[in-house]
Design a protein around this motif. Structure first.
Motif, PDB file in Angstrom:
ATOM      1  N   GLN A  42      99.571  -2.279  -0.375  1.00 24.34           N
ATOM      2  CA  GLN A  42     100.627  -1.507  -1.036  1.00 24.34           C
ATOM      3  C   GLN A  42     100.367  -1.430  -2.541  1.00 24.34           C
ATOM      4  OE1 GLN A  42     104.610  -3.125  -0.819  1.00 24.34           O
ATOM      5  NE2 GLN A  42     105.500  -1.087  -1.042  1.00 24.34           N
ATOM      6  N   ARG A  43      99.915  -2.534  -3.113  1.00 28.97           N
ATOM      7  CA  ARG A  43      99.600  -2.552  -4.546  1.00 28.97           C
ATOM      8  C   ARG A  43      98.447  -1.571  -4.843  1.00 28.97           C
ATOM      9  NH1 ARG A  43      99.455  -7.721  -5.213  1.00 28.97           N
ATOM     10  NH2 ARG A  43      97.307  -7.937  -4.534  1.00 28.97           N
ATOM     11  N   VAL A  44      97.413  -1.610  -4.024  1.00 27.01           N
ATOM     12  CA  VAL A  44      96.270  -0.705  -4.198  1.00 27.01           C
ATOM     13  C   VAL A  44      96.717   0.750  -4.035  1.00 27.01           C
ATOM     14  CG1 VAL A  44      94.082   0.010  -3.124  1.00 27.01           C
ATOM     15  CG2 VAL A  44      94.527  -2.410  -3.567  1.00 27.01           C
ATOM     16  N   GLN A  45      97.563   1.002  -3.045  1.00 27.36           N
ATOM     17  CA  GLN A  45      98.041   2.359  -2.790  1.00 27.36           C
ATOM     18  C   GLN A  45      98.935   2.849  -3.930  1.00 27.36           C
ATOM     19  OE1 GLN A  45     100.280   2.806   0.832  1.00 27.36           O
ATOM     20  NE2 GLN A  45     100.533   4.997   0.577  1.00 27.36           N
ATOM     21  N   THR A  46      99.886   2.030  -4.344  1.00 27.36           N
ATOM     22  CA  THR A  46     100.835   2.425  -5.389  1.00 27.36           C
ATOM     23  C   THR A  46     100.126   2.732  -6.700  1.00 27.36           C
ATOM     24  OG1 THR A  46     102.561   1.085  -4.370  1.00 27.36           O
ATOM     25  CG2 THR A  46     102.872   1.679  -6.677  1.00 27.36           C
ATOM     26  N   ARG A  47      99.125   1.941  -7.025  1.00 27.42           N
ATOM     27  CA  ARG A  47      98.395   2.131  -8.279  1.00 27.42           C
ATOM     28  C   ARG A  47      97.287   3.181  -8.169  1.00 27.42           C
ATOM     29  NH1 ARG A  47      97.762  -4.269  -9.890  1.00 27.42           N
ATOM     30  NH2 ARG A  47      99.950  -4.616 -10.343  1.00 27.42           N
ATOM     31  N   LEU A  48      97.123   3.755  -6.968  1.00 24.86           N
ATOM     32  CA  LEU A  48      96.048   4.714  -6.713  1.00 24.86           C
ATOM     33  C   LEU A  48      94.689   4.141  -7.110  1.00 24.86           C
ATOM     34  CD1 LEU A  48      97.729   8.056  -7.849  1.00 24.86           C
ATOM     35  CD2 LEU A  48      97.391   7.231  -5.523  1.00 24.86           C
ATOM     36  N   THR A  49      94.502   2.870  -6.826  1.00 29.86           N
ATOM     37  CA  THR A  49      93.259   2.184  -7.148  1.00 29.86           C
ATOM     38  C   THR A  49      92.137   2.746  -6.277  1.00 29.86           C
ATOM     39  OG1 THR A  49      94.529   0.181  -7.606  1.00 29.86           O
ATOM     40  CG2 THR A  49      92.149  -0.071  -7.335  1.00 29.86           C
ATOM     41  N   PRO A  50      91.091   3.269  -6.891  1.00 26.28           N
ATOM     42  CA  PRO A  50      90.026   3.864  -6.083  1.00 26.28           C
ATOM     43  C   PRO A  50      89.111   2.819  -5.440  1.00 26.28           C
ATOM     44  CG  PRO A  50      89.504   4.071  -8.408  1.00 26.28           C
ATOM     45  CD  PRO A  50      90.882   3.461  -8.324  1.00 26.28           C
ATOM     46  N   LEU A  51      88.558   3.208  -4.323  1.00 26.65           N
ATOM     47  CA  LEU A  51      87.547   2.398  -3.663  1.00 26.65           C
ATOM     48  C   LEU A  51      86.267   2.502  -4.482  1.00 26.65           C
ATOM     49  CD1 LEU A  51      86.859   0.786  -1.040  1.00 26.65           C
ATOM     50  CD2 LEU A  51      86.086   2.957  -0.083  1.00 26.65           C
ATOM     51  N   ARG A  52      85.613   1.372  -4.724  1.00 27.96           N
ATOM     52  CA  ARG A  52      84.392   1.373  -5.531  1.00 27.96           C
ATOM     53  C   ARG A  52      83.131   1.198  -4.704  1.00 27.96           C
ATOM     54  NH1 ARG A  52      85.889   4.303  -9.066  1.00 27.96           N
ATOM     55  NH2 ARG A  52      86.930   3.506 -10.879  1.00 27.96           N
ATOM     56  N   SER A  53      83.224   0.436  -3.611  1.00 27.48           N
ATOM     57  CA  SER A  53      82.014   0.248  -2.812  1.00 27.48           C
ATOM     58  C   SER A  53      82.367  -0.094  -1.374  1.00 27.48           C
ATOM     59  CB  SER A  53      81.132  -0.851  -3.407  1.00 27.48           C
ATOM     60  OG  SER A  53      81.739  -2.116  -3.254  1.00 27.48           O
ATOM     61  N   ILE A  54      81.407   0.197  -0.522  1.00 29.60           N
ATOM     62  CA  ILE A  54      81.486  -0.204   0.871  1.00 29.60           C
ATOM     63  C   ILE A  54      80.140  -0.832   1.202  1.00 29.60           C
ATOM     64  CG2 ILE A  54      80.877   2.131   1.591  1.00 29.60           C
ATOM     65  CD1 ILE A  54      82.394   1.583   4.199  1.00 29.60           C
ATOM     66  N   THR A  55      80.185  -2.059   1.710  1.00 32.25           N
ATOM     67  CA  THR A  55      78.955  -2.772   2.030  1.00 32.25           C
ATOM     68  C   THR A  55      79.080  -3.445   3.389  1.00 32.25           C
ATOM     69  OG1 THR A  55      79.770  -4.739   0.856  1.00 32.25           O
ATOM     70  CG2 THR A  55      78.348  -3.246  -0.380  1.00 32.25           C
ATOM     71  N   LYS A  56      77.935  -3.724   3.967  1.00 29.23           N
ATOM     72  CA  LYS A  56      77.923  -4.442   5.236  1.00 29.23           C
ATOM     73  C   LYS A  56      78.258  -5.904   4.953  1.00 29.23           C
ATOM     74  CE  LYS A  56      75.067  -5.708   9.143  1.00 29.23           C
ATOM     75  NZ  LYS A  56      73.788  -5.547   9.827  1.00 29.23           N
ATOM     76  N   PHE A  57      79.211  -6.435   5.686  1.00 28.49           N
ATOM     77  CA  PHE A  57      79.582  -7.848   5.544  1.00 28.49           C
ATOM     78  C   PHE A  57      78.868  -8.666   6.609  1.00 28.49           C
ATOM     79  CE2 PHE A  57      82.390 -11.466   6.424  1.00 28.49           C
ATOM     80  CZ  PHE A  57      82.450 -12.029   5.161  1.00 28.49           C
ATOM     81  N   SER A  58      78.939  -8.202   7.838  1.00 30.28           N
ATOM     82  CA  SER A  58      78.236  -8.816   8.959  1.00 30.28           C
ATOM     83  C   SER A  58      78.159  -7.767  10.065  1.00 30.28           C
ATOM     84  CB  SER A  58      78.964 -10.077   9.444  1.00 30.28           C
ATOM     85  OG  SER A  58      80.205  -9.747  10.020  1.00 30.28           O
ATOM     86  N   ASP A  59      77.599  -8.125  11.187  1.00 30.40           N
ATOM     87  CA  ASP A  59      77.516  -7.162  12.284  1.00 30.40           C
ATOM     88  C   ASP A  59      78.913  -6.684  12.657  1.00 30.40           C
ATOM     89  OD1 ASP A  59      74.785  -7.332  12.402  1.00 30.40           O
ATOM     90  OD2 ASP A  59      74.759  -8.771  14.053  1.00 30.40           O
ATOM     91  N   GLY A  60      79.120  -5.391  12.594  1.00 27.22           N
ATOM     92  CA  GLY A  60      80.391  -4.809  12.996  1.00 27.22           C
ATOM     93  C   GLY A  60      81.502  -4.916  11.978  1.00 27.22           C
ATOM     94  N   VAL A  61      81.215  -5.442  10.783  1.00 27.54           N
ATOM     95  CA  VAL A  61      82.244  -5.610   9.754  1.00 27.54           C
ATOM     96  C   VAL A  61      81.719  -5.069   8.420  1.00 27.54           C
ATOM     97  CG1 VAL A  61      83.681  -7.261   8.481  1.00 27.54           C
ATOM     98  CG2 VAL A  61      83.169  -7.651  10.902  1.00 27.54           C
ATOM     99  N   ALA A  62      82.551  -4.268   7.757  1.00 27.91           N
ATOM    100  CA  ALA A  62      82.209  -3.735   6.436  1.00 27.91           C
ATOM    101  C   ALA A  62      83.207  -4.256   5.408  1.00 27.91           C
ATOM    102  CB  ALA A  62      82.240  -2.207   6.461  1.00 27.91           C
ATOM    103  N   ARG A  63      82.745  -4.408   4.188  1.00 28.35           N
ATOM    104  CA  ARG A  63      83.604  -4.835   3.075  1.00 28.35           C
ATOM    105  C   ARG A  63      83.936  -3.612   2.234  1.00 28.35           C
ATOM    106  NH1 ARG A  63      80.399  -8.207   0.308  1.00 28.35           N
ATOM    107  NH2 ARG A  63      81.288 -10.114   1.133  1.00 28.35           N
ATOM    108  N   LEU A  64      85.230  -3.392   2.013  1.00 29.79           N
ATOM    109  CA  LEU A  64      85.689  -2.339   1.113  1.00 29.79           C
ATOM    110  C   LEU A  64      86.145  -3.014  -0.170  1.00 29.79           C
ATOM    111  CD1 LEU A  64      87.908  -0.191   3.521  1.00 29.79           C
ATOM    112  CD2 LEU A  64      85.464   0.033   3.066  1.00 29.79           C
ATOM    113  N   GLN A  65      85.533  -2.663  -1.287  1.00 25.82           N
ATOM    114  CA  GLN A  65      85.928  -3.248  -2.567  1.00 25.82           C
ATOM    115  C   GLN A  65      86.532  -2.168  -3.443  1.00 25.82           C
ATOM    116  OE1 GLN A  65      82.967  -5.414  -4.756  1.00 25.82           O
ATOM    117  NE2 GLN A  65      84.264  -5.554  -6.564  1.00 25.82           N
TER     118      GLN A  65
END
Length: 130
Positions: A42-65
């Motif tokens: 909700q904080r990210v949405q309210t502030r319209l904080t943009p996504l900066r990166s997407i990386t592989k975390f492990s098999d089948g899991v991605a990290r959104l920063q």
């Protein structure tokens, strides 16, 4: 080889009262986790904080920063092709933001939005970026 002691230990895990206690503890823990994830989103949405990166975390899991250094782990198995589209949007400097986040009772779902596209992802955890 299964010994008598290990069989007895396994039988103890089949105790219905113990199973009920584990189920109740898991449900309580899930509520706390989901609440924390939704507050962060909700904080990210309210502030319209943009996504900066997407990386592989492990098999089948991605990290959104996000730009505020908050990070989420999402299921990358189901929408893997769409996650590539998301990565391409980031590479093209498109503003990707959180449009919606909610708990459907079994999963926390997040709708990411950029230009005239969107992608729904399932949150599987939070991450801490140092």
């Amino acid at each position: 080889m299964v010994t008598r002691d290990s069989r007895e230990a396994l039988e103890a895990l089949a105790d219905p009262e113990l199973a009920a206690a584990f189920t109740a503890a898991a449900a309580q823990h899930r509520r706390e986790l989901v609440t924390a994830w939704l507050v962060q989103l909700q904080r990210v949405q309210t502030r319209l904080t943009p996504l900066r990166s997407i990386t592989k975390f492990s098999d089948g899991v991605a990290r959104l920063q996000f730009a505020d250094h908050s990070a989420l782990l999402v299921n990358a198995d189901h929408p893997s092709r769409r996650l590539r589209e998301l990565a391409l949007a980031l590479a093209r400097d498109k503003a990707v933001t959180v449009a919606d986040a909610h708990d459907d009772g079994q999963h926390v779902l997040v709708r990411l939005h950029w230009a005239d596209h969107h992608l729904d992802v399932e949150v599987v955890g939070a991450d801490q970026i140092s």
